[in-house]
Scaffold this motif. Structure first.
Motif, PDB file in Angstrom:
ATOM      1  N   VAL A  53     -83.346  63.491 -20.137  1.00  0.00           N
ATOM      2  CA  VAL A  53     -83.891  64.190 -18.969  1.00  0.00           C
ATOM      3  C   VAL A  53     -82.772  64.609 -18.023  1.00  0.00           C
ATOM      4  O   VAL A  53     -82.745  65.745 -17.551  1.00  0.00           O
ATOM      5  N   SER A  54     -81.846  63.719 -17.749  1.00  0.00           N
ATOM      6  CA  SER A  54     -80.738  64.041 -16.843  1.00  0.00           C
ATOM      7  C   SER A  54     -79.957  65.248 -17.337  1.00  0.00           C
ATOM      8  O   SER A  54     -79.635  66.150 -16.564  1.00  0.00           O
ATOM      9  N   GLU A  55     -79.656  65.277 -18.617  1.00  0.00           N
ATOM     10  CA  GLU A  55     -78.875  66.384 -19.176  1.00  0.00           C
ATOM     11  C   GLU A  55     -79.656  67.699 -19.126  1.00  0.00           C
ATOM     12  O   GLU A  55     -79.128  68.726 -18.696  1.00  0.00           O
ATOM     13  N   LEU A  56     -80.909  67.676 -19.560  1.00  0.00           N
ATOM     14  CA  LEU A  56     -81.674  68.931 -19.614  1.00  0.00           C
ATOM     15  C   LEU A  56     -81.989  69.468 -18.223  1.00  0.00           C
ATOM     16  O   LEU A  56     -81.911  70.673 -17.991  1.00  0.00           O
ATOM     17  N   SER A  86     -86.092  79.617 -15.448  1.00  0.00           N
ATOM     18  CA  SER A  86     -86.396  81.048 -15.387  1.00  0.00           C
ATOM     19  C   SER A  86     -85.425  81.946 -16.138  1.00  0.00           C
ATOM     20  O   SER A  86     -85.598  83.166 -16.135  1.00  0.00           O
ATOM     21  N   VAL A  87     -84.430  81.392 -16.791  1.00  0.00           N
ATOM     22  CA  VAL A  87     -83.451  82.205 -17.510  1.00  0.00           C
ATOM     23  C   VAL A  87     -83.875  82.350 -18.970  1.00  0.00           C
ATOM     24  O   VAL A  87     -84.116  81.364 -19.652  1.00  0.00           O
ATOM     25  N   SER A  88     -83.948  83.602 -19.442  1.00  0.00           N
ATOM     26  CA  SER A  88     -84.368  83.875 -20.819  1.00  0.00           C
ATOM     27  C   SER A  88     -83.169  83.950 -21.752  1.00  0.00           C
ATOM     28  O   SER A  88     -82.959  84.933 -22.463  1.00  0.00           O
ATOM     29  N   CYS A  89     -82.383  82.899 -21.738  1.00  0.00           N
ATOM     30  CA  CYS A  89     -81.211  82.807 -22.604  1.00  0.00           C
ATOM     31  C   CYS A  89     -81.110  81.358 -23.055  1.00  0.00           C
ATOM     32  O   CYS A  89     -81.070  80.451 -22.224  1.00  0.00           O
ATOM     33  N   LEU A  90     -81.083  81.153 -24.366  1.00  0.00           N
ATOM     34  CA  LEU A  90     -81.030  79.789 -24.882  1.00  0.00           C
ATOM     35  C   LEU A  90     -79.622  79.225 -24.773  1.00  0.00           C
ATOM     36  O   LEU A  90     -78.640  79.955 -24.904  1.00  0.00           O
ATOM     37  N   PRO A  91     -79.524  77.913 -24.578  1.00  0.00           N
ATOM     38  CA  PRO A  91     -78.198  77.289 -24.585  1.00  0.00           C
ATOM     39  C   PRO A  91     -77.635  77.308 -26.003  1.00  0.00           C
ATOM     40  O   PRO A  91     -78.356  77.547 -26.976  1.00  0.00           O
ATOM     41  N   PRO A 101     -66.707  70.106 -28.528  1.00  0.00           N
ATOM     42  CA  PRO A 101     -67.430  70.954 -27.584  1.00  0.00           C
ATOM     43  C   PRO A 101     -66.491  71.936 -26.909  1.00  0.00           C
ATOM     44  O   PRO A 101     -65.325  71.651 -26.712  1.00  0.00           O
ATOM     45  N   ASP A 102     -67.001  73.104 -26.615  1.00  0.00           N
ATOM     46  CA  ASP A 102     -66.232  74.118 -25.915  1.00  0.00           C
ATOM     47  C   ASP A 102     -66.970  74.380 -24.609  1.00  0.00           C
ATOM     48  O   ASP A 102     -67.955  75.085 -24.594  1.00  0.00           O
ATOM     49  N   ILE A 103     -66.513  73.763 -23.550  1.00  0.00           N
ATOM     50  CA  ILE A 103     -67.252  73.835 -22.296  1.00  0.00           C
ATOM     51  C   ILE A 103     -66.757  74.940 -21.370  1.00  0.00           C
ATOM     52  O   ILE A 103     -67.291  75.121 -20.301  1.00  0.00           O
ATOM     53  N   CYS A 104     -65.729  75.683 -21.788  1.00  0.00           N
ATOM     54  CA  CYS A 104     -65.167  76.687 -20.890  1.00  0.00           C
ATOM     55  C   CYS A 104     -65.381  78.120 -21.356  1.00  0.00           C
ATOM     56  O   CYS A 104     -65.500  79.011 -20.539  1.00  0.00           O
ATOM     57  N   TYR A 114     -70.586  68.532 -24.135  1.00  0.00           N
ATOM     58  CA  TYR A 114     -70.833  67.186 -24.632  1.00  0.00           C
ATOM     59  C   TYR A 114     -72.279  66.760 -24.429  1.00  0.00           C
ATOM     60  O   TYR A 114     -72.841  66.049 -25.242  1.00  0.00           O
ATOM     61  N   GLY A 115     -72.901  67.178 -23.334  1.00  0.00           N
ATOM     62  CA  GLY A 115     -74.250  66.729 -23.018  1.00  0.00           C
ATOM     63  C   GLY A 115     -75.263  67.067 -24.082  1.00  0.00           C
ATOM     64  O   GLY A 115     -76.048  66.205 -24.499  1.00  0.00           O
ATOM     65  N   LEU A 116     -75.277  68.301 -24.546  1.00  0.00           N
ATOM     66  CA  LEU A 116     -76.240  68.672 -25.582  1.00  0.00           C
ATOM     67  C   LEU A 116     -75.926  68.003 -26.914  1.00  0.00           C
ATOM     68  O   LEU A 116     -76.830  67.728 -27.698  1.00  0.00           O
ATOM     69  N   GLN A 117     -74.663  67.697 -27.167  1.00  0.00           N
ATOM     70  CA  GLN A 117     -74.330  66.944 -28.379  1.00  0.00           C
ATOM     71  C   GLN A 117     -74.924  65.541 -28.304  1.00  0.00           C
ATOM     72  O   GLN A 117     -75.471  65.034 -29.287  1.00  0.00           O
ATOM     73  N   ILE A 118     -74.823  64.926 -27.142  1.00  0.00           N
ATOM     74  CA  ILE A 118     -75.387  63.587 -26.970  1.00  0.00           C
ATOM     75  C   ILE A 118     -76.912  63.642 -27.099  1.00  0.00           C
ATOM     76  O   ILE A 118     -77.519  62.824 -27.790  1.00  0.00           O
ATOM     77  N   VAL A 119     -77.529  64.627 -26.456  1.00  0.00           N
ATOM     78  CA  VAL A 119     -78.984  64.780 -26.543  1.00  0.00           C
ATOM     79  C   VAL A 119     -79.400  64.955 -28.003  1.00  0.00           C
ATOM     80  O   VAL A 119     -80.336  64.302 -28.476  1.00  0.00           O
TER      81      VAL A 119
END
Length: 143
Positions: A53-56, A86-91, A101-104, A114-119
């Motif tokens: 929940v925290s990550e999403l 409200s954003v119509s773009c998937l992560p 992970p490429d966070i930049c 990293y967050g979505l990898q952990i999720v």
């Protein structure tokens, strides 16, 4: 505002609208902890659920303007987390070939942070659903 309902089927729900401002993640996490206790999640499942929940919710607040909605639904086998914004773009969801992970770099195809990898590692399912008014990210945790 959080609303919790129970249906005769043994499925329990929580819906929480968040304004996306500072404190929204904390509000979502506290509501999740209360929900997990109410539906009888183990301590480990409660911790995993709070992290998901925290990550999403953090991603929704960080990448989308305005409010977001969190929904939790528990049955006898799993808890489903849905976060709408409200954003119509998937992560960029992690894939099996993703090792770093490429966070930049937001201009190329990337694995995500990293967050979505952990999720993804905690959930049996993680996916995005596009709608006319934005997107919903759904994660399902077994317990």
């Amino acid at each position: 505002m959080a609303t919790v309902s129970t249906e005769g089927t043994g499925i329990r729900h929580l819906e929480l609208w968040l304004d996306g401002a500072r404190g929204a993640v904390t509000e979502a996490r506290l509501a999740t902890q209360n929900f997990a206790a109410a539906v009888g999640c183990s301590g480990e499942t409660e911790n995993d659920l709070s992290l998901v929940v925290s990550e999403l919710v953090t991603n929704a607040c960080r990448h989308a303007p305005g409010p977001c909605r969190m929904r939790l639904e528990a049955d006898d086998e799993s808890v489903t987390v849905e976060v709408w914004d409200s954003v119509s773009c998937l992560p960029n969801f992690p894939t099996a070939s993703c090792t770093e992970p490429d966070i930049c770099d937001h201009t190329s195809l990337r694995c995500g942070g990293y967050g979505l990898q952990i999720v993804a590692s905690l959930c049996r399912e993680l996916k995005g659903l596009l709608g006319d008014d934005g997107k919903t990210v759904r994660a399902i945790l077994a317990y």
